[in-house]
Motif scaffolding. Structure first.
Motif, mmCIF file in Angstrom:
data_model
loop_
_atom_site.group_PDB
_atom_site.id
_atom_site.type_symbol
_atom_site.label_atom_id
_atom_site.label_comp_id
_atom_site.label_asym_id
_atom_site.label_seq_id
_atom_site.Cartn_x
_atom_site.Cartn_y
_atom_site.Cartn_z
ATOM 1 N N LEU A 204 10.101 -9.591 -9.961
ATOM 2 C CA LEU A 204 10.975 -8.505 -10.413
ATOM 3 C C LEU A 204 10.290 -7.645 -11.477
ATOM 4 C CD1 LEU A 204 14.341 -10.474 -10.602
ATOM 5 C CD2 LEU A 204 13.703 -8.786 -8.862
ATOM 6 N N GLN A 205 9.502 -8.280 -12.328
ATOM 7 C CA GLN A 205 8.865 -7.569 -13.429
ATOM 8 C C GLN A 205 7.640 -6.751 -13.028
ATOM 9 O OE1 GLN A 205 10.567 -10.700 -16.735
ATOM 10 N NE2 GLN A 205 8.413 -10.817 -16.232
ATOM 11 N N ARG A 206 7.263 -6.833 -11.752
ATOM 12 C CA ARG A 206 6.111 -6.040 -11.301
ATOM 13 C C ARG A 206 6.485 -4.585 -11.037
ATOM 14 N NH1 ARG A 206 4.284 -10.905 -7.350
ATOM 15 N NH2 ARG A 206 3.508 -12.252 -9.009
ATOM 16 N N LEU A 207 7.767 -4.269 -11.041
ATOM 17 C CA LEU A 207 8.202 -2.895 -10.815
ATOM 18 C C LEU A 207 8.018 -2.045 -12.067
ATOM 19 C CD1 LEU A 207 9.693 -0.840 -8.919
ATOM 20 C CD2 LEU A 207 11.824 -1.621 -10.017
ATOM 21 N N LEU B 204 17.223 0.217 -8.159
ATOM 22 C CA LEU B 204 16.792 -1.067 -7.616
ATOM 23 C C LEU B 204 17.204 -1.248 -6.158
ATOM 24 C CD1 LEU B 204 17.613 -3.240 -10.750
ATOM 25 C CD2 LEU B 204 15.323 -2.875 -9.800
ATOM 26 N N ASN B 205 18.311 -0.655 -5.767
ATOM 27 C CA ASN B 205 18.788 -0.758 -4.384
ATOM 28 C C ASN B 205 18.257 0.356 -3.486
ATOM 29 O OD1 ASN B 205 20.405 -3.157 -4.564
ATOM 30 N ND2 ASN B 205 21.924 -1.981 -5.729
ATOM 31 N N SER B 206 17.406 1.224 -4.018
ATOM 32 C CA SER B 206 16.860 2.326 -3.226
ATOM 33 C C SER B 206 15.864 1.801 -2.193
ATOM 34 C CB SER B 206 16.164 3.343 -4.133
ATOM 35 O OG SER B 206 14.984 2.765 -4.692
ATOM 36 N N PRO B 207 15.678 2.489 -1.056
ATOM 37 C CA PRO B 207 14.776 2.016 0.008
ATOM 38 C C PRO B 207 13.339 1.769 -0.466
ATOM 39 C CG PRO B 207 16.174 3.779 0.828
ATOM 40 C CD PRO B 207 16.418 3.708 -0.647
ATOM 41 N N GLU B 208 12.800 2.637 -1.313
ATOM 42 C CA GLU B 208 11.404 2.453 -1.716
ATOM 43 C C GLU B 208 11.226 1.250 -2.633
ATOM 44 O OE1 GLU B 208 9.721 5.787 -3.688
ATOM 45 O OE2 GLU B 208 10.981 5.622 -5.472
ATOM 46 N N VAL B 209 12.161 1.016 -3.534
ATOM 47 C CA VAL B 209 12.056 -0.165 -4.406
ATOM 48 C C VAL B 209 12.291 -1.434 -3.600
ATOM 49 C CG1 VAL B 209 13.099 -1.391 -6.356
ATOM 50 C CG2 VAL B 209 12.625 1.060 -6.530
ATOM 51 N N GLN B 210 13.205 -1.376 -2.640
ATOM 52 C CA GLN B 210 13.442 -2.540 -1.785
ATOM 53 C C GLN B 210 12.177 -2.899 -1.005
ATOM 54 O OE1 GLN B 210 16.977 -4.047 -0.775
ATOM 55 N NE2 GLN B 210 17.077 -3.607 -2.957
ATOM 56 N N GLU B 211 11.483 -1.904 -0.469
ATOM 57 C CA GLU B 211 10.242 -2.189 0.257
ATOM 58 C C GLU B 211 9.167 -2.718 -0.688
ATOM 59 O OE1 GLU B 211 7.637 -0.275 3.788
ATOM 60 O OE2 GLU B 211 7.838 1.031 2.024
ATOM 61 N N PHE B 212 9.103 -2.163 -1.886
ATOM 62 C CA PHE B 212 8.145 -2.649 -2.881
ATOM 63 C C PHE B 212 8.353 -4.137 -3.141
ATOM 64 C CE2 PHE B 212 7.349 -3.772 -7.328
ATOM 65 C CZ PHE B 212 6.004 -3.476 -7.439
ATOM 66 N N TYR B 213 9.603 -4.547 -3.362
ATOM 67 C CA TYR B 213 9.878 -5.958 -3.632
ATOM 68 C C TYR B 213 9.618 -6.830 -2.407
ATOM 69 C CZ TYR B 213 11.844 -5.389 -8.336
ATOM 70 O OH TYR B 213 12.014 -5.152 -9.672
ATOM 71 N N ARG B 214 9.986 -6.350 -1.212
ATOM 72 C CA ARG B 214 9.756 -7.141 -0.005
ATOM 73 C C ARG B 214 8.267 -7.404 0.218
ATOM 74 N NH1 ARG B 214 14.207 -4.185 2.146
ATOM 75 N NH2 ARG B 214 12.787 -2.603 2.991
ATOM 76 N N ALA C 166 0.830 -1.205 0.000
ATOM 77 C CA ALA C 166 0.000 0.000 0.000
ATOM 78 C C ALA C 166 0.867 1.259 0.000
ATOM 79 C CB ALA C 166 -0.928 -0.007 1.213
ATOM 80 N N ARG C 167 1.995 1.211 0.727
ATOM 81 C CA ARG C 167 2.885 2.383 0.775
ATOM 82 C C ARG C 167 3.605 2.611 -0.546
ATOM 83 N NH1 ARG C 167 3.750 0.324 6.118
ATOM 84 N NH2 ARG C 167 5.522 -0.925 5.396
ATOM 85 N N GLN C 168 3.884 1.543 -1.291
ATOM 86 C CA GLN C 168 4.671 1.663 -2.518
ATOM 87 C C GLN C 168 3.879 1.272 -3.766
ATOM 88 O OE1 GLN C 168 7.368 3.181 -2.215
ATOM 89 N NE2 GLN C 168 7.822 2.923 -0.038
ATOM 90 N N LYS C 169 2.578 1.377 -3.692
ATOM 91 C CA LYS C 169 1.734 0.944 -4.804
ATOM 92 C C LYS C 169 1.987 1.752 -6.073
ATOM 93 C CE LYS C 169 -3.020 -0.591 -5.564
ATOM 94 N NZ LYS C 169 -4.385 -0.643 -4.981
ATOM 95 N N HIS C 170 2.490 2.967 -5.939
ATOM 96 C CA HIS C 170 2.774 3.801 -7.117
ATOM 97 C C HIS C 170 3.890 3.211 -7.979
ATOM 98 C CE1 HIS C 170 5.639 5.052 -4.020
ATOM 99 N NE2 HIS C 170 6.421 5.480 -4.992
ATOM 100 N N LEU C 171 4.632 2.256 -7.445
ATOM 101 C CA LEU C 171 5.717 1.629 -8.207
ATOM 102 C C LEU C 171 5.256 0.411 -9.000
ATOM 103 C CD1 LEU C 171 8.602 1.765 -5.557
ATOM 104 C CD2 LEU C 171 8.280 3.245 -7.539
ATOM 105 N N LEU C 172 3.993 0.045 -8.849
ATOM 106 C CA LEU C 172 3.487 -1.161 -9.498
ATOM 107 C C LEU C 172 3.233 -0.930 -10.979
ATOM 108 C CD1 LEU C 172 2.477 -4.087 -9.074
ATOM 109 C CD2 LEU C 172 0.222 -3.121 -8.562
#
Length: 474
Positions: free
Chosen positions: A467-470, A441-451, A263-269
């Motif tokens: 990986l391809q959902r980013l 890819l190593n940024s905090p927001e992308v890391q949380e998105f993947y987690r 929910a916090r990183q949904k904009h990256l989907l």
């Protein structure tokens, strides 16, 4: 030869639940408000769970058990003789039992409780066992997924789903000990087909302590609730924990490990796949295809000194080195006989005769590769190869390690570096592009998105699908 006891445990998942765990499970269920009038165990063994239920649930009036082992049925009958509950025990084959009829006949609030066998259909197939459900591709795997083993499944997965489908749609709860991966697969499929389950939970247990097994295991609880079903499940790190550590669910048909993080990183989907992650080279013959530089020469996995033309020889970066970040140099090399999947390998004979002679010498080893994907292909074929493999700059991640570390892979001595099939990567034309991609890819927001998507206890926690959902960078 498999010993009788060992085969029985393997074929029937014959690991009896210890009383201390059975009573702890029942106490947990009681704390959560479950007070059944009937407890049914579909694979009751010697009756430990049913005895624990009689000890813990004061409203329980009836105990029902089914078990394939006739001697265990007799043991369970003796164990339950003085519980004060009405007891219905019978010898039965789970796969032949009419579960809808049996479940519908039970009075009051029904709790289906148990510990179905922790064994896969492929393991039973190896034993030549008949203790299997009727053959059907119930996970709907097709093509290459089925051929490479993705259609293999845990018997408990099939059993729990079968019970959920057979359960009355009110006044009924299921609580099963199982592998954590099985619990998630059960929920994913139940949600996909619209079973009316709600208030689901996964509580992790210590399988080493209770079963001397090295596997992530849990108590899965599902309530039938036709009026207000939902597609979420609270996850607890202990059986007796009061606070969930995360909430899993589904999004667009895909299982989510942490709904709050998503929910916090949904904009990256990404709304559709725009960035194609590739897996490294698959060859299934390490002793022949992989070489190591020693001095001025090369040695294969058989200990043979090898002298080959450079045309089909490329530096190889293993997944372990990618995980550790040890990616500046490698002494490992890979024979790459094709530029694309299915390419004819016959030209190697004229363009690189020493390489051809070496491959011919070991042709029997390559022909003996077990996977069916090599059948009908040119000799010495590999997979996971294409134009993308020969890009000089890549960003890679190990699929097997429990760490989100994306590494820049640079060319070595002017040659593109190959990756193995337990690694995923993106290809880039320039160093600048690769460095920028790795930084994002190593940024905090992308890391949380993947987690939010990754289940770290999975055999291969990181997948190309995740990986391809980013969303691609602007």
């Amino acid at each position: 030869m498999i010993r009788v006891k060992s085969r029985q445990k393997t074929e029937y998942g014959d690991f009896q639940t210890p009383m201390v765990l059975a009573e702890a499970v029942c106490r947990r269920l009681r704390v959560d408000g479950i007070e059944p009038s009937c407890v049914l165990e579909p694979t009751c063994g010697q009756g430990t769970f049913l005895e624990a239920a009689a000890n813990v649930f004061s409203d329980c009036k009836q105990l029902v058990g089914r078990e394939w082992n006739r001697a265990y049925v007799a043991d369970a009958r003796r164990r339950l003789a003085n519980t004060g509950c009405k007891v219905d025990l019978a010898q039965a084959d789970f796969f032949q039992q009419d579960w809808p009829s049996l479940l519908s006949r039970q009075p009051g609030h029904l709790l289906i409780l148990g510990n179905p066998p922790w064994v896969t259909n492929s393991a039973l197939g190896t034993l030549g066992s008949a203790n299997l459900p009727a053959k059907s591709n119930f996970q709907n795997e097709r093509g290459i997924s089925a051929k490479t083993g993705k259609a293999n499944f845990d018997i408990s997965h099939w059993m729990i789903l079968h019970l959920l489908e057979a359960m009355p749609q009110q006044d009924c709860t299921l609580a099963m000990l199982c592998k954590t991966t099985v619990a998630r697969k059960v929920l994913e499929q139940a949600w996909k087909v619209g079973l009316p389950i709600a208030n689901c939970s996964i509580r992790k247990i210590d399988s080493r302590e209770h079963f001397d097994a090295s596997v992530d295991a849990c108590l899965l609880v599902c309530h039938m609730q036709a009026a207000k079903p939902n597609t979420s499940c609270e996850v607890y790190d202990q059986l007796d924990a009061d606070q969930a550590v995360t909430v899993l669910g589904v999004h667009s048909g895909n299982l989510v490990a942490d709904q709050r993080a998503l929910a916090r990183q949904k904009h990256l989907l990404a709304s559709q796949v725009t960035t194609r992650w590739r897996s490294g080279v698959k060859h299934d013959c390490r002793a022949v295809m992989q070489l190591e530089r020693q001095g001025w020469g090369f040695v294969n996995g058989l200990g043979e000194a090898v002298e080959l033309e450079p045309d089909y020889l490329y530096p190889l970066m293993p997944a372990g080195a990618v995980y550790r970040g040890d990616v500046k140099h490698t002494d490992k090399f890979l024979i790459v006989p094709q530029k694309r999947t299915g390419e004819d390998t016959a030209p190697i004979e004229s363009t690189a005769p020493r390489t051809w002679a070496y491959l011919q010498k070991h042709a029997h080893r390559l022909a003996d590769r077990k996977s069916s994907i090599y059948r009908g292909r040119p000799p010495f074929s590999i997979f996971g190869i294409g134009e993308y493999s020969f890009a000089k700059w890549k960003v890679a991640i190990s699929a097997l390690h429990k760490q989100l570390s994306f590494r820049v892979i640079r060319p070595q001595d002017g040659r593109p570096v190959m990756l193995d099939d337990t690694t995923y990567f993106l290809s880039f034309r320039t160093k600048k592009e690769a460095i920028a991609a790795a930084a994002r890819l190593n940024s905090p927001e992308v890391q949380e998105f993947y987690r939010a998507w990754i289940f770290w206890d999975a055999k291969r926690p990181i997948t190309s699908e995740i990986l391809q959902r980013l969303k691609a960078a602007n």
